[in-house]
Design an enzyme around this catalytic site. Structure first.
Site, PDB file in Angstrom:
ATOM      1  N   LYS A  99     -16.195 -14.385 -23.394  1.00 21.60           N
ATOM      2  CA  LYS A  99     -16.357 -13.314 -24.377  1.00 21.60           C
ATOM      3  C   LYS A  99     -15.055 -12.520 -24.574  1.00 21.60           C
ATOM      4  CE  LYS A  99     -21.343 -12.864 -23.530  1.00 21.60           C
ATOM      5  NZ  LYS A  99     -22.479 -11.908 -23.388  1.00 21.60           N
ATOM      6  N   TYR A 138     -27.010 -15.346 -31.922  1.00 22.88           N
ATOM      7  CA  TYR A 138     -27.904 -14.529 -31.098  1.00 22.88           C
ATOM      8  C   TYR A 138     -29.212 -14.180 -31.827  1.00 22.88           C
ATOM      9  CZ  TYR A 138     -24.477 -13.804 -27.333  1.00 22.88           C
ATOM     10  OH  TYR A 138     -23.627 -13.960 -26.267  1.00 22.88           O
ATOM     11  N   PHE A 141     -30.548  -3.969 -28.057  1.00 20.71           N
ATOM     12  CA  PHE A 141     -29.113  -4.143 -27.817  1.00 20.71           C
ATOM     13  C   PHE A 141     -28.436  -5.070 -28.829  1.00 20.71           C
ATOM     14  CE2 PHE A 141     -31.425  -7.126 -25.009  1.00 20.71           C
ATOM     15  CZ  PHE A 141     -30.876  -8.339 -25.414  1.00 20.71           C
ATOM     16  N   ARG A 175     -24.868 -21.409 -14.770  1.00 21.84           N
ATOM     17  CA  ARG A 175     -25.518 -20.102 -14.603  1.00 21.84           C
ATOM     18  C   ARG A 175     -25.227 -19.518 -13.225  1.00 21.84           C
ATOM     19  NH1 ARG A 175     -28.479 -18.705 -18.616  1.00 21.84           N
ATOM     20  NH2 ARG A 175     -29.715 -17.146 -17.512  1.00 21.84           N
ATOM     21  N   THR A 184     -26.823 -11.543 -15.475  1.00 22.14           N
ATOM     22  CA  THR A 184     -26.398 -10.980 -16.764  1.00 22.14           C
ATOM     23  C   THR A 184     -25.760  -9.601 -16.588  1.00 22.14           C
ATOM     24  OG1 THR A 184     -28.233 -12.136 -17.831  1.00 22.14           O
ATOM     25  CG2 THR A 184     -27.206 -10.356 -19.085  1.00 22.14           C
ATOM     26  N   ARG A 241     -19.126 -13.005 -13.318  1.00 24.75           N
ATOM     27  CA  ARG A 241     -19.449 -11.656 -13.797  1.00 24.75           C
ATOM     28  C   ARG A 241     -19.147 -10.601 -12.746  1.00 24.75           C
ATOM     29  NH1 ARG A 241     -24.649 -13.975 -16.894  1.00 24.75           N
ATOM     30  NH2 ARG A 241     -23.822 -14.028 -19.021  1.00 24.75           N
ATOM     31  N   ASN A 266     -19.884  -8.556 -20.564  1.00 22.14           N
ATOM     32  CA  ASN A 266     -20.198  -9.270 -19.319  1.00 22.14           C
ATOM     33  C   ASN A 266     -19.495 -10.620 -19.197  1.00 22.14           C
ATOM     34  OD1 ASN A 266     -21.804 -10.683 -21.100  1.00 22.14           O
ATOM     35  ND2 ASN A 266     -23.610 -10.698 -19.794  1.00 22.14           N
ATOM     36  N   HIS A 284     -20.992 -16.127 -21.575  1.00 21.95           N
ATOM     37  CA  HIS A 284     -22.345 -16.513 -21.973  1.00 21.95           C
ATOM     38  C   HIS A 284     -22.568 -17.956 -21.549  1.00 21.95           C
ATOM     39  CE1 HIS A 284     -25.910 -17.415 -24.353  1.00 21.95           C
ATOM     40  NE2 HIS A 284     -25.300 -18.542 -24.666  1.00 21.95           N
TER      41      HIS A 284
HETATM   42  P1  CMP Z   1     -25.731 -13.329 -23.071  1.00 19.75           P
HETATM   43  O1  CMP Z   1     -26.002 -14.348 -22.026  1.00 19.75           O
HETATM   44  O2  CMP Z   1     -24.544 -13.561 -23.931  1.00 19.75           O
HETATM   45  O3  CMP Z   1     -27.018 -13.173 -24.006  1.00 19.75           O
HETATM   46  C1  CMP Z   1     -27.327 -11.991 -24.697  1.00 19.75           C
HETATM   47  C2  CMP Z   1     -26.451 -10.844 -24.275  1.00 19.75           C
HETATM   48  O4  CMP Z   1     -26.949  -9.553 -24.588  1.00 19.75           O
HETATM   49  C3  CMP Z   1     -26.315 -10.827 -22.771  1.00 19.75           C
HETATM   50  O5  CMP Z   1     -25.529 -11.902 -22.345  1.00 19.75           O
HETATM   51  C4  CMP Z   1     -25.741  -9.417 -22.533  1.00 19.75           C
HETATM   52  O6  CMP Z   1     -24.325  -9.394 -22.634  1.00 19.75           O
HETATM   53  C5  CMP Z   1     -26.299  -8.628 -23.722  1.00 19.75           C
HETATM   54  N1  CMP Z   1     -27.254  -7.593 -23.275  1.00 19.75           N
HETATM   55  C6  CMP Z   1     -27.114  -6.266 -23.439  1.00 19.75           C
HETATM   56  N2  CMP Z   1     -28.165  -5.609 -22.958  1.00 19.75           N
HETATM   57  C7  CMP Z   1     -29.010  -6.543 -22.458  1.00 19.75           C
HETATM   58  C8  CMP Z   1     -30.286  -6.486 -21.796  1.00 19.75           C
HETATM   59  N3  CMP Z   1     -30.911  -5.341 -21.551  1.00 19.75           N
HETATM   60  N4  CMP Z   1     -30.854  -7.651 -21.420  1.00 19.75           N
HETATM   61  C9  CMP Z   1     -30.259  -8.844 -21.668  1.00 19.75           C
HETATM   62  N5  CMP Z   1     -29.058  -8.951 -22.286  1.00 19.75           N
HETATM   63  C10 CMP Z   1     -28.435  -7.820 -22.668  1.00 19.75           C
END
Ligand code: CMP
Length: 140
Positions: free
Chosen positions: A10, A50, A58, A86, A92, A103, A113, A116
């Protein structure tokens, strides 16, 4: 089983100049980078990628963040690639990510974060096709 997964480094991690450090972790774990491109996502591309999160609170911040700078997008291939990737990423929320995960080491917040990864083999197929033509993926 031999699998492919979609990985995105990212904008925060690209800005930190740790693409190579993250690739080294993939390679040490036996994952091969079989396709890659650096890209500035358009708002439309980020929203489409997304789309499953469209109704989440979010979503807007996520899209803003994902278009805040270039991302590095790759297809990783290897045995059990989805789960292996993963595990390398960690939780996450970086506050919950195990020590030594990407992470834990490079992410600042649940929004910024660092990476992905596809959450399942079926999702991986859709996510890979979103960014790569089959001719751009070099299985080896
Ligand atoms: P990612 O795996 O890219 O998929 C969706 C993204 O939303 C996640 O990583 C986070 O960076 C972001 N995000 C922000 N807030 C939340 C949340 N409460 N739960 C899950 N993902 C979140």
């Amino acid at each position: 089983a031999l699998e492919r997964t979609l990985s995105i480094i990212k904008p925060d991690a690209v800005a930190k100049n740790v693409i190579g450090e993250i690739y080294a972790r993939f390679e040490k774990a036996g994952l091969k980078v079989v396709a890659a491109k650096q890209k500035q996502l358009s708002r439309q591309e980020a929203e489409g990628f997304y789309a499953v999160h469209k109704e989440r609170p979010f979503f807007k911040a996520l899209v803003e963040f994902m278009i805040s700078g270039p991302v590095m997008i790759q297809v990783l291939e290897g045995d059990n690639a989805v789960l292996k990737h993963r595990e390398l990423m960690g939780a996450t929320n970086p506050k919950e990510a195990a020590p030594g995960t990407i992470r834990a080491d490079f992410a600042d917040s649940i929004d910024a974060n660092a990476v992905h990864g596809s959450d399942a083999a079926e999702t991986a197929k859709v996510e890979i096709a979103y960014f790569f033509a089959e001719t751009e993926v070099h299985s080896r």
